[in-house]
Scaffold this motif. Structure first.
Motif, short mmCIF file in Angstrom:
data_model
loop_
_atom_site.label_atom_id
_atom_site.label_comp_id
_atom_site.label_asym_id
_atom_site.label_seq_id
_atom_site.Cartn_x
_atom_site.Cartn_y
_atom_site.Cartn_z
N LEU B 14 0.56 -1.28 -0.18
CA LEU B 14 -0.18 -0.23 0.02
C LEU B 14 0.58 1.29 -0.07
O LEU B 14 0.85 2.89 -0.13
N ASP B 15 1.86 0.78 0.32
CA ASP B 15 3.32 1.89 0.14
C ASP B 15 3.76 2.09 -0.69
O ASP B 15 4.96 2.72 -0.69
N PHE B 16 4.06 1.07 -1.62
CA PHE B 16 4.29 1.12 -2.54
C PHE B 16 5.64 1.04 -2.03
O PHE B 16 6.91 1.74 -3.07
N ASP B 17 6.52 0.44 -1.44
CA ASP B 17 7.94 0.63 -0.84
C ASP B 17 8.42 -0.36 -1.35
O ASP B 17 8.57 -1.48 -0.22
N GLU B 18 9.47 -0.14 -1.99
CA GLU B 18 10.62 -1.58 -3.13
C GLU B 18 11.31 -2.19 -2.08
O GLU B 18 11.18 -3.76 -1.29
N ASP B 19 11.88 -0.77 -0.65
CA ASP B 19 12.40 -1.43 -0.30
C ASP B 19 12.25 -2.13 1.46
O ASP B 19 12.34 -3.75 1.65
N ALA B 20 10.92 -1.70 1.72
CA ALA B 20 10.55 -2.51 3.37
C ALA B 20 9.55 -3.32 2.49
O ALA B 20 10.06 -4.32 3.56
N ALA B 21 9.41 -3.68 1.29
CA ALA B 21 8.56 -5.00 1.50
C ALA B 21 9.49 -6.38 0.68
O ALA B 21 9.69 -7.25 1.84
N LEU B 22 10.57 -6.17 0.36
CA LEU B 22 12.15 -6.83 0.72
C LEU B 22 12.36 -6.99 2.13
O LEU B 22 12.23 -8.26 2.60
N ASP B 23 12.35 -6.41 3.20
CA ASP B 23 12.82 -6.76 4.34
C ASP B 23 12.07 -7.53 5.28
O ASP B 23 12.02 -7.59 5.72
N ALA B 24 10.85 -6.64 4.66
CA ALA B 24 9.27 -7.25 4.95
C ALA B 24 9.15 -9.24 5.27
O ALA B 24 9.25 -9.80 6.12
N ALA B 25 9.52 -9.34 3.77
CA ALA B 25 9.63 -10.43 3.32
C ALA B 25 10.49 -11.09 4.46
O ALA B 25 10.33 -12.42 4.36
N ASN B 26 11.53 -11.49 3.62
CA ASN B 26 12.90 -11.70 5.03
C ASN B 26 12.50 -11.58 6.21
O ASN B 26 12.64 -12.65 6.73
N GLU B 27 11.92 -10.84 6.73
CA GLU B 27 11.47 -11.36 8.55
C GLU B 27 10.17 -12.26 8.82
O GLU B 27 11.29 -12.85 9.62
N ALA B 28 9.71 -12.38 6.92
CA ALA B 28 8.27 -12.94 7.06
C ALA B 28 9.18 -14.60 7.39
O ALA B 28 8.29 -15.52 8.13
N GLU B 37 1.49 -17.47 2.18
CA GLU B 37 0.84 -16.13 3.19
C GLU B 37 1.00 -15.24 3.00
O GLU B 37 0.43 -14.10 2.66
N ALA B 38 2.00 -15.43 3.04
CA ALA B 38 2.84 -14.83 2.71
C ALA B 38 2.44 -13.41 1.26
O ALA B 38 2.30 -12.37 1.68
N VAL B 39 2.57 -14.21 0.20
CA VAL B 39 2.30 -13.51 -1.03
C VAL B 39 0.86 -13.63 -0.97
O VAL B 39 0.33 -12.26 -1.91
N GLY B 40 0.43 -13.98 0.42
CA GLY B 40 -1.70 -13.55 -0.02
C GLY B 40 -1.64 -12.44 0.35
O GLY B 40 -2.64 -11.71 -0.42
N ALA B 41 -0.63 -12.41 1.71
CA ALA B 41 -1.04 -10.26 2.42
C ALA B 41 -0.65 -9.79 1.37
O ALA B 41 -1.53 -8.43 1.10
N LEU B 42 0.32 -9.58 0.58
CA LEU B 42 1.18 -8.88 -0.65
C LEU B 42 -0.29 -8.60 -1.47
O LEU B 42 -0.58 -7.29 -2.20
N ALA B 43 -1.35 -9.78 -2.02
CA ALA B 43 -1.74 -10.02 -3.39
C ALA B 43 -2.61 -9.19 -2.60
O ALA B 43 -3.33 -8.09 -3.33
N ASP B 44 -3.02 -8.76 -0.89
CA ASP B 44 -4.66 -8.42 -1.00
C ASP B 44 -4.09 -7.03 -1.43
O ASP B 44 -5.27 -6.03 -1.38
#
Ligand code: B12
Lengths: 337, 215
Positions: B14-28, B37-44
């Protein structure tokens, strides 16, 4: 009144004997090519062919104005973008943008002597001679925002518009400067009016904020340069309702819109703000002109007029396989009212 | 904890933040969140943004950057998903292009990137691609999927031409044909007997996987 007098009067806010009818954007069709004996791709490169095809707008279609060129790649080609020829069927398009966002654009020297500009200028001189007594001759140039898109690529421009808009300013500035040079040459060649097509500055592509900050200022600068000498019609695609007052504030002498725009509401806002800019449009080029019957076209014309347009024109570029009987129906409907 | 991370993943879109997305994915992944489920959340997140796009509350650049963010996150999540599914499967070749006479590129590019990120071996033929060229390249690359975009009513019939061409050459059944692009609808896809229709990039990945029976 002849077509030229009528359109120019409308652009200057004067009285007209009837509503003008024209195609602000390109109107060449395969049938028109057959009738005029001037076809794509030659008509994109050769001034005589370009003029012959455009003149069909007056002699075959009976529009109040003719215009050249047919595509929106003339400027970007001179900046070095690679053009893909469209052959007999399509307009030329951008194959490979010249630069990346991180490059610094350099204004090509002798801009108006390069690429296809000499052919466009030649065509304007010929049109002036051949049909210009009765019909307005318009030169169409691409708006700075859209030229920039064609120089660095649409996707790159759109992403940069959010992430690093400051990087884009040099492209807009260069494109605005060369547009001034091009416009001046077009006026010197005899054009009665100039169309600025800034199709990428559409809300289909960018936000109202980006339009205000990245597109409108350069449109405004360009228009104030041109309309000291000849009137300007600005065309922007898509649903413009959120920025219609900003488009008016560019100082254009008319705004050409698509049927997606709520013309009634635009007119109401204009009135409220003491704006008298004419709005041109908005007969749908696909559902009415391409795929519709003559009756559908007549309905489209009548609806546009009822909504308050000041001249009738297709929404946007006419598709080249449009039957010319439908374009003629557009003209006839206006004439008959 | 997992709930929080899923929320966070969605928010990066929602923030269209590329770097944060990568970090959050690693964190997940580090926190043991199920990558599906993580991909599902992104798709949402992307779907929510899509609705706002329809209402003209967000605009195309936001969608493009959000797609980049999605792509970034997928680049760490997808390998994990694959590992769990089948070990060391060869990427499935896909050819994609915009049909002859049509030079619209933006949406097709988005679909191409999504397919690539989803693990397909994507060969982008660019725009203005003739039916014969689709076939030629598909044969050369041993592609399983031919994906054809069309943005205009005038070029939509070329999708049918493509299918008719494959039919005429007797190779229709060798390929899964996906169609999409602005003017294309499910009805049109059914009418021309395409195998699948992709409303957007995410849906296209889903339909491609479904038709190939991969997870
Ligand atoms: C940008 C644009 C252009 C640019 C293209 C730049 C580029 N390099 O791509 C330029 C200026 C070159 C252009 C030219 C023309 N355009 Co144009 N253009 C558009 C515009 C504004 C946006 C298209 C876009 O990028 N959308 C954003 C992307 C993300 O959406 P999308 O493409 O639909 O993709 C999504 C889905 O469809 C799907 N998808 C896409 N591809 C695929 C493929 C597969 C296999 C699958 C499964 C799914 C899928 O996933 C994507 C992501 O969600 C649209 C209007 C609009 N709002 O759509 C008109 C539009 C498509 N253009 C139109 C027209 C008429 C033209 C021209 C003929 C105008 C002219 N005479 O100059 C020319 C044609 C040139 C040609 N021969 O192709 C019309 C088509 C009308 C119609 N119904 O036929 C539209 C709808 C505008 C309108 N309202 O009239 N155009």
């Amino acid at each position: 009144m002849n077509g030229k007098e009528r359109l120019l009067a409308a652009l200057r806010g004067g009285a007209t004997d009837r509503m003008p009818v024209l195609s602000v954007c390109q109107y060449a069709t395969y049938e028109l090519m057959e009738k005029t004996g001037a076809c794509w791709p030659e008509a994109h490169y050769d001034g005589e062919k370009m003029a012959a095809l455009a003149a069909g707008g007056a002699t075959v279609l009976h529009l109040d104005a003719v215009r050249v060129p047919y595509c929106q790649t003339v400027e970007a080609e001179i900046y070095g973008s690679k053009i893909k020829d469209g052959g007999k069927k399509q307009i030329p398009s951008i194959e490979k943008p010249a630069l990346s966002v991180d490059d610094v654009p350099v204004i090509p020297e002798n801009f108006t002597e390069k690429g296809r500009i000499p052919a466009v200028l030649d065509a304007i001189r010929r049109l002036k001679q051949d049909v210009g007594g009765e019909t307005a001759v318009m030169g169409s140039i691409v708006g700075p925002f859209s030229v920039a898109a064609n120089i660095i690529g649409v996707s790159a421009l759109l992403k940069a518009s959010l992430r690093k808009p400051e990087k884009l300013a040099p492209f807009f500035e260069a494109a605005e400067k060369t547009a001034e040079q091009y416009a001046e040459a077009v006026i010197n060649a005899g054009a009665d009016a100039i169309v600025i097509e800034d199709m990428m500055a559409s809300l289909d592509m960018i936000s109202p904020k980006a339009y205000r900050e990245l597109a409108a200022p350069y449109e405004k600068q360009l228009i104030s340069f041109i309309n000291k000498r000849v009137p300007v019609i600005i065309h922007i695609c898509g649903k413009l309702d959120q920025v219609i007052l900003d488009v008016a504030a560019t100082g254009a002498d008319a705004i050409s819109v698509e049927s997606a725009v709520d013309v009634r509401e635009a007119k109401r806002k204009f009135k409220e703000n003491g704006i008298s800019t004419p709005v041109f449009g908005a007969v749908h080029p696909i559902s009415a002109l391409l795929e519709g019957t003559e009756e559908d076209v007549a309905q489209g014309v009548k609806k546009s007029i009822a909504d308050g347009v000041d001249a009738v024109s297709p929404d946007c570029a006419v598709a080249p396989d449009t039957p010319i009987k439908n374009i003629i129906a557009m003209v006839k409907t206006v004439e008959g009212l | 904890m997992a709930e929080n991370i899923l929320e966070k993943l969605k928010q990066t879109i929602l923030d269209f933040d590329e770097d944060a997305a990568l970090d959050a994915a690693n964190e997940a992944l580090a926190a043991g969140v199920d990558p599906v489920e993580a991909v599902g959340a992104l798709a949402d997140g992307l779907n929510e943004l899509g609705d706002k796009f329809e209402r003209m509350e967000v605009f195309l650049p936001e969608i493009m950057l959000a797609s980049d963010a999605f792509k970034n996150a997928l680049s760490v999540l997808e390998p994990e998903i694959k590992k769990r599914n089948t070990e060391g499967q060869k990427a499935i070749p896909v050819v994609i292009g915009t049909v002859q006479g049509d030079v619209h590129q933006v949406g097709k590019d988005m679909v191409a990137t999504f397919l690539t990120t989803a693990g397909f071996d994507v060969h982008d033929l660019g725009v203005d691609v003739a039916p014969s060229r689709f076939l030629e390249e598909a044969k050369k690359l041993d592609a399983k999927i031919i994906a054809a975009a069309s943005l205009m009513s005038t070029t939509r019939p070329v999708q049918k031409d493509l299918i008719d061409f494959l039919e005429a050459k007797g190779v229709r059944d060798n390929f899964i044909v996906l169609v999409g692009g602005g003017v294309v609808t499910q009805e049109w896809a059914d009418q021309i007997k395409a195998d699948g229709y992709g409303q957007d990039a995410i849906a296209t990945v889903e339909i491609a996987k479904k038709l190939l029976h991969v997870a």
